[in-house]
Design a protein around this motif. Sequence first.
Motif, PDB file in Angstrom:
ATOM      1  N   ASP A 141       0.842  -1.199   0.000  1.00 41.37           N
ATOM      2  CA  ASP A 141       0.000   0.000   0.000  1.00 41.37           C
ATOM      3  C   ASP A 141       0.874   1.245   0.000  1.00 41.37           C
ATOM      4  OD1 ASP A 141      -2.501  -1.278   0.007  1.00 41.37           O
ATOM      5  OD2 ASP A 141      -2.371  -1.625   2.167  1.00 41.37           O
ATOM      6  N   SER A 142       1.511   1.480  -1.151  1.00 33.80           N
ATOM      7  CA  SER A 142       2.341   2.683  -1.251  1.00 33.80           C
ATOM      8  C   SER A 142       1.455   3.922  -1.345  1.00 33.80           C
ATOM      9  CB  SER A 142       3.239   2.590  -2.474  1.00 33.80           C
ATOM     10  OG  SER A 142       2.422   2.384  -3.607  1.00 33.80           O
ATOM     11  N   ASN A 143       0.197   3.679  -1.659  1.00 31.79           N
ATOM     12  CA  ASN A 143      -0.819   4.733  -1.686  1.00 31.79           C
ATOM     13  C   ASN A 143      -0.556   5.832  -2.701  1.00 31.79           C
ATOM     14  OD1 ASN A 143      -2.327   3.389   0.283  1.00 31.79           O
ATOM     15  ND2 ASN A 143      -1.047   4.241   1.903  1.00 31.79           N
ATOM     16  N   ASN A 144       0.025   5.426  -3.832  1.00 31.68           N
ATOM     17  CA  ASN A 144       0.094   6.339  -4.977  1.00 31.68           C
ATOM     18  C   ASN A 144      -1.289   6.405  -5.601  1.00 31.68           C
ATOM     19  OD1 ASN A 144       2.808   6.867  -4.799  1.00 31.68           O
ATOM     20  ND2 ASN A 144       3.382   5.156  -6.127  1.00 31.68           N
ATOM     21  N   ILE A 145      -1.789   7.617  -5.744  1.00 33.72           N
ATOM     22  CA  ILE A 145      -3.091   7.758  -6.413  1.00 33.72           C
ATOM     23  C   ILE A 145      -2.861   8.505  -7.711  1.00 33.72           C
ATOM     24  CG2 ILE A 145      -5.423   8.693  -6.212  1.00 33.72           C
ATOM     25  CD1 ILE A 145      -5.147   8.191  -3.212  1.00 33.72           C
ATOM     26  N   PHE A 146      -3.257   7.853  -8.802  1.00 29.83           N
ATOM     27  CA  PHE A 146      -2.979   8.391 -10.130  1.00 29.83           C
ATOM     28  C   PHE A 146      -4.170   9.218 -10.614  1.00 29.83           C
ATOM     29  CE2 PHE A 146      -0.632   4.429  -9.647  1.00 29.83           C
ATOM     30  CZ  PHE A 146       0.658   4.821 -10.003  1.00 29.83           C
ATOM     31  N   ILE A 147      -3.880  10.460 -10.956  1.00 34.11           N
ATOM     32  CA  ILE A 147      -4.896  11.319 -11.561  1.00 34.11           C
ATOM     33  C   ILE A 147      -4.553  11.360 -13.050  1.00 34.11           C
ATOM     34  CG2 ILE A 147      -5.958  13.618 -11.556  1.00 34.11           C
ATOM     35  CD1 ILE A 147      -6.228  12.223  -8.861  1.00 34.11           C
ATOM     36  N   CYS A 148      -5.449  10.800 -13.867  1.00 37.58           N
ATOM     37  CA  CYS A 148      -5.111  10.557 -15.266  1.00 37.58           C
ATOM     38  C   CYS A 148      -6.085  11.323 -16.167  1.00 37.58           C
ATOM     39  CB  CYS A 148      -5.203   9.068 -15.582  1.00 37.58           C
ATOM     40  SG  CYS A 148      -4.555   8.018 -14.260  1.00 37.58           S
ATOM     41  N   ARG A 149      -5.538  11.938 -17.168  1.00 37.93           N
ATOM     42  CA  ARG A 149      -6.357  12.669 -18.133  1.00 37.93           C
ATOM     43  C   ARG A 149      -6.379  11.906 -19.441  1.00 37.93           C
ATOM     44  NH1 ARG A 149      -7.190  18.103 -17.732  1.00 37.93           N
ATOM     45  NH2 ARG A 149      -7.384  17.531 -15.557  1.00 37.93           N
ATOM     46  N   ARG A 150      -7.561  11.674 -19.990  1.00 36.86           N
ATOM     47  CA  ARG A 150      -7.635  10.950 -21.267  1.00 36.86           C
ATOM     48  C   ARG A 150      -6.971  11.779 -22.367  1.00 36.86           C
ATOM     49  NH1 ARG A 150     -12.742   8.522 -24.844  1.00 36.86           N
ATOM     50  NH2 ARG A 150     -11.828   9.192 -26.792  1.00 36.86           N
ATOM     51  N   THR A 151      -6.061  11.142 -23.076  1.00 43.73           N
ATOM     52  CA  THR A 151      -5.417  11.826 -24.208  1.00 43.73           C
ATOM     53  C   THR A 151      -5.933  11.216 -25.497  1.00 43.73           C
ATOM     54  OG1 THR A 151      -3.574  10.292 -24.033  1.00 43.73           O
ATOM     55  CG2 THR A 151      -3.294  12.435 -22.985  1.00 43.73           C
ATOM     56  N   GLU A 152      -5.855  11.978 -26.586  1.00 44.62           N
ATOM     57  CA  GLU A 152      -6.324  11.478 -27.879  1.00 44.62           C
ATOM     58  C   GLU A 152      -5.132  10.938 -28.662  1.00 44.62           C
ATOM     59  OE1 GLU A 152      -9.595  11.257 -28.039  1.00 44.62           O
ATOM     60  OE2 GLU A 152      -9.443  12.244 -26.108  1.00 44.62           O
TER      61      GLU A 152
END
Length: 317
Positions: free
Chosen positions: A305-316
């Motif tokens: 549980d390194s607890n990295n939370i990824f905020i990802c933006r959809r790219t085209e």
Amino acid sequence: MRSAAERSKQLRNAVLVSAISLIPAGIAAAILCLCLKLAPALVILISALIFVIALAVLLILWKKTDLIRSILYYLYKVRHPEGSRKYFCPCCNRSLSGFADMRYYDDTERFDPARFKKQRQDVICPFCYSAPRQRILACWAEKNTDLLRRSEILYFAPEYSMMKWFRRNKIKVTTADLYDKRADLKLDITKIDLPDESYDMVIANHVLEHVSSYEAALSELRRILKPDGTMIVSFPIDPDLDTVKEQETGNAEERIRLFGQNDHVRVFGKDSEDIISSSGFSVSIIDVSDTPDPYLPVTGPADYDSNNIFICRRTET
Ligand SMILES: [Zn+2]
């Protein structure tokens, strides 16, 4: 499938509720016998009726967990004066004298105790059961309420603690789960029965380690996102692994040995960010360096549980 530990906990709760319901029935029986001197058959009948009513009331209250937790927190504040409550849970908005050790390492039917040994264990909110990762996400959400308010959000496997945050901030989310009947939609994340570009935001915390194909899940999550939409994901990461380790096995003991938990089929490694970006996203990880101290600690409870939370933006592409 429920573990033996969960079944035994449910049985204990059922026995406890039934035992408490017997108290008013017993008191009523004593009064009816000693004071009113009613016939034994009538005493039994009335006492049984009172037992059933008490049981029904308790079961209704048991379902109203939010109400029960509010009452328990009121009692907690009496025992822990304000000055001693130096920690804070941003999910349920409660100040605490400390987080709780949930003793996951004792539940050997579900977890590998060795994975918890070297980690600090007092990391769980005793009221909403938030783990560090949910508090990190709630902290990020506090700073991004405008984005959340204007987004149509689909939340896979919704977590009670984060749902508390969404409800308190009056942000509507649609929940989805393949098994939990309380969810708004029954969806398989690897084959989502929704049109393309349906949502502005999707959230899937600690889901990808459970499903048959994480590649299919990421592809489906991207497909149902609107252009420029946001995906929030997190999953167990073993800092000693270069890449994802996965193995199909029908044996729960084997899964515990390989991945630390009986229902995990993989654990991710150092290249997690690359895996997500190659699925058509630009990726950032929530920076925990500015997470307020009272929300800490930010790792654990297991060593994956390194607890990295990824905020990802959809790219085209
Ligand atoms: Zn909490």
